[in-house]
Design an enzyme around this catalytic site. Structure first.
Site, PDB file in Angstrom:
ATOM      1  N   TYR A 168      -1.572   1.641  26.707  1.00 47.21           N
ATOM      2  CA  TYR A 168      -0.556   2.437  27.406  1.00 47.21           C
ATOM      3  C   TYR A 168       0.721   2.544  26.579  1.00 47.21           C
ATOM      4  CZ  TYR A 168       3.273   3.434  30.630  1.00 47.21           C
ATOM      5  OH  TYR A 168       4.412   3.953  31.202  1.00 47.21           O
TER       6      TYR A 168
ATOM      7  N   ALA B 247       2.230  11.684  32.968  1.00 52.23           N
ATOM      8  CA  ALA B 247       1.874  10.520  32.148  1.00 52.23           C
ATOM      9  C   ALA B 247       0.645   9.840  32.717  1.00 52.23           C
ATOM     10  CB  ALA B 247       3.034   9.522  32.096  1.00 52.23           C
TER      11      ALA B 247
END
Length: 283
Positions: free
Chosen positions: A127, A62
């Site tokens: 994000y 990620a």
């Protein structure tokens, strides 16, 4: 013996899984990172899955720098959304069960109650948006999946709040910590155990789940607990989010409700401070 692919193996969760692998002798792991398997490279994903055979894939990869994502949106999207879609497509094609880790940052923090899995997502920044889009892409392209949303991850590994506080403890007499952002610290090894339990039991109750440690805390509470456990003399001042401006806006409240994972997957969850003590002892 089940064959397990772990992506993003150099991050906190990936390293925690590596630390626990000896406790699961029935699982055979292949740990990968961006150097040997770039999941944002579509052709590389196809080649990798055509050459190798797996029963499960755990996606720990990620883009997690919340503030930097605001100025590196394209990079964040390539890892958090596009790469997840490619993993989902490959997992479906090759009959692989996919476990994907997501975040409390898909919520805007406006709730006064712990978020359940079906609550409406409304990310405040790049994000959270890219992570949510990754979830949605996965759901669209893969049938056999677990999405596990977690919060405030820390461990003995990599960069995280715990290690930052322990570093500051050695160099500062006084620090300021935000006290009006509320969530739950989560020990990465606890989450890793849950993931490996799902695989060991060959669970098929697919879907979206929330997992964090039990309890509620602010970042100030988290820091104070760290220093209480280490008997530090450092002074901590609680401050508001407005006193600590950041590029990305963060949810003021992101406590996750864990009733679903406890009931459907029979998961027991430690209290956050108990796990914090274990992590500090391990360090």
């Amino acid at each position: 013996m089940k064959q397990i692919l772990v992506t993003g193996a150099n991050g906190q969760l990936g390293l925690s899984l590596q630390a626990l692998q000896d406790k699961y002798p029935n699982l055979k792991f292949v740990f990968t990172n961006k150097t040997n398997f770039d999941i944002s490279n579509a052709s590389q994903v196809d080649r990798f899955f055509n050459k190798n055979s797996f029963d499960w894939c755990i996606n720990c990869a990620a883009y997690t720098n919340v503030d930097k994502a605001e100025t590196e949106a394209e990079l964040a999207r390539s890892i958090n959304t596009t790469a997840v879609m490619k993993l989902a497509e490959a997992s479906e094609k090759h009959n692989i069960k996919l476990i994907h880790v997501s975040t409390d940052f898909i919520f805007d923090g406006s709730s006064s109650e712990a978020y359940v899995e079906k609550d409406v997502a409304n990310p405040l920044g790049v994000y959270g948006r890219t992570k949510l889009d990754g979830e949605q892409a996965l759901i669209k392209h893969c049938k056999s999946f677990f999405i596990i949303r977690t919060s405030w991850l820390y461990s003995e590994f990599s960069h995280n709040f715990l290690k930052t506080m322990l570093r500051l403890e050695k160099t500062k007499d006084e620090i300021n910590v935000v006290s009006d952002q509320i969530g739950t610290p989560t020990y990465a090894k606890d989450l890793a155990h849950v993931i490996l339990k799902i695989i060991s039991e060959d669970q098929k109750a697919y879907g979206v789940y929330h997992y964090s440690n039990e309890g509620v805390a602010s970042w100030y509470d988290f820091a104070k607990a760290i220093f209480d456990i280490t008997n530090s003399k450092i002074n901590i001042n609680p401050i508001s989010t407005n006193d600590f401006p950041t590029l990305a806006k963060r949810p003021g409240f992101s406590v996750l409700n864990k009733e679903k994972i406890k009931k459907e997957l029979n998961v027991s969850i430690p209290y956050w401070r108990d796990s914090l003590e274990k992590s500090i002892k391990s360090l």
